[in-house]
Design a protein around this motif. Structure first.
Motif, mmCIF file in Angstrom:
data_model
loop_
_atom_site.group_PDB
_atom_site.id
_atom_site.type_symbol
_atom_site.label_atom_id
_atom_site.label_comp_id
_atom_site.label_asym_id
_atom_site.label_seq_id
_atom_site.Cartn_x
_atom_site.Cartn_y
_atom_site.Cartn_z
ATOM 1 N N THR A 181 -6.621 8.645 -3.611
ATOM 2 C CA THR A 181 -7.886 8.370 -2.911
ATOM 3 C C THR A 181 -7.937 6.924 -2.450
ATOM 4 N N THR A 182 -7.551 6.019 -3.337
ATOM 5 C CA THR A 182 -7.537 4.587 -2.984
ATOM 6 C C THR A 182 -6.573 4.328 -1.836
ATOM 7 N N PHE A 183 -5.421 4.986 -1.892
ATOM 8 C CA PHE A 183 -4.430 4.850 -0.824
ATOM 9 C C PHE A 183 -5.004 5.316 0.511
ATOM 10 N N VAL A 209 -8.139 5.551 1.449
ATOM 11 C CA VAL A 209 -9.217 4.649 1.904
ATOM 12 C C VAL A 209 -8.619 3.376 2.494
ATOM 13 N N LEU A 210 -7.665 2.769 1.783
ATOM 14 C CA LEU A 210 -7.043 1.534 2.258
ATOM 15 C C LEU A 210 -6.302 1.749 3.563
ATOM 16 N N CYS A 254 -7.080 9.313 -8.342
ATOM 17 C CA CYS A 254 -7.651 7.990 -8.090
ATOM 18 C C CYS A 254 -6.748 7.163 -7.176
ATOM 19 N N MET A 255 -5.452 7.154 -7.457
ATOM 20 C CA MET A 255 -4.511 6.359 -6.672
ATOM 21 C C MET A 255 -4.362 6.894 -5.254
ATOM 22 N N ILE A 311 0.832 -1.196 0.000
ATOM 23 C CA ILE A 311 0.000 0.000 0.000
ATOM 24 C C ILE A 311 0.874 1.257 0.000
#
Length: 239
Positions: free
Chosen positions: A84-86, A88-89, A81-82, A67
């Motif tokens: 945001t995903t980071f 959230v994770l 996008c990346m 991550i």
């Protein structure tokens, strides 16, 4: 459109903290491997639930490792996008760690009973299951212990009752008669449950320190990631 001004600073902070996460992930992987090796024989003779603890630490380290690499790429490429995903994770991992810490505190008193039950079960298989026999012998030699609670536990095992002996792995000295009519002078008086608990308490501070450090950097990482997301999104809106 690239982020400008203060957002550039945030971008490099996100990148820096992700590098720290990467180091923390490596640290957790190392701790997981160390715990697996150090407690390997104890985990063989114990229950499946306790055997999964070092593996869980190892898996968590691997997850954080990947991550953080994902977050570094997102920050460097300024990918909304990346990032945001980071974020959230990372938030999910932080919540899971909090839940795991609470569960560990609530069930900490069950560690002794789980170890005791696992060792008693292994002692009943001694001499019948080669893998368990070897694991239990190595455990007693490595931790300088004998039996679950103490060396008298072996008196309840059928094959040792008749001649009043204990396994040779209990011996303090390497002689041919040290395991006959055992006493604290010839065999380890301390039980393996107490020895393993002592080892865990001694090393839990290292795990706790690493966990607190990771949690601190995770919170900062989430905050900076959110700021970077806002900056990237503003750049898109200007375009």
């Amino acid at each position: 459109m690239a982020v400008e001004g203060g957002m550039k600073c945030v971008k490099f902070l996100v990148f820096f903290f992700n590098f720290i996460f990467w180091v923390c992930g490596v640290a957790l992987i190392a701790i997981g491997i160390y715990a697996q090796v150090a407690l390997g024989k104890a985990l063989v003779v114990s229950s499946g639930s306790s055997a999964g603890t070092p593996v869980a630490i190892l898996v968590l380290g691997v997850i954080i490792f990947f991550i953080s690499f994902f977050g570094c790429c997102g920050a460097w490429k300024e990918s909304y996008c990346m990032v945001t995903t980071f974020a959230v994770l990372l938030s999910i991992i932080f919540l899971v760690e909090i839940a795991a810490a609470i569960a560990g505190y609530v069930f900490k008193d069950k560690v002794r009973s789980v170890l005791n039950e696992g060792l008693q079960e292994a002692m009943n298989k001694y001499g019948k299951d080669p893998a368990v026999t070897e694991a239990l012998d190595e455990l007693q030699r490595d931790f300088n212990c004998c039996g679950a609670i103490n060396y008298t536990d072996w008196a309840n095992i059928e094959q040792f009752q008749a001649n009043d002996t204990v396994p040779r792995s209990c011996c303090r000295v390497n002689t041919t008669t040290c395991n006959v009519h055992p006493s604290p002078a010839t065999v380890y008086a301390k039980g393996c449950v107490q020895s393993i608990e002592g080892w865990m308490k001694k090393n839990i501070l290292v795990v706790a320190a690493v966990a607190l450090g990771i949690a601190f950097f995770e919170i900062l990482g989430i905050i900076f990631a959110c700021c970077l997301m806002r900056g990237i999104r503003s750049g898109y809106e200007v375009m």
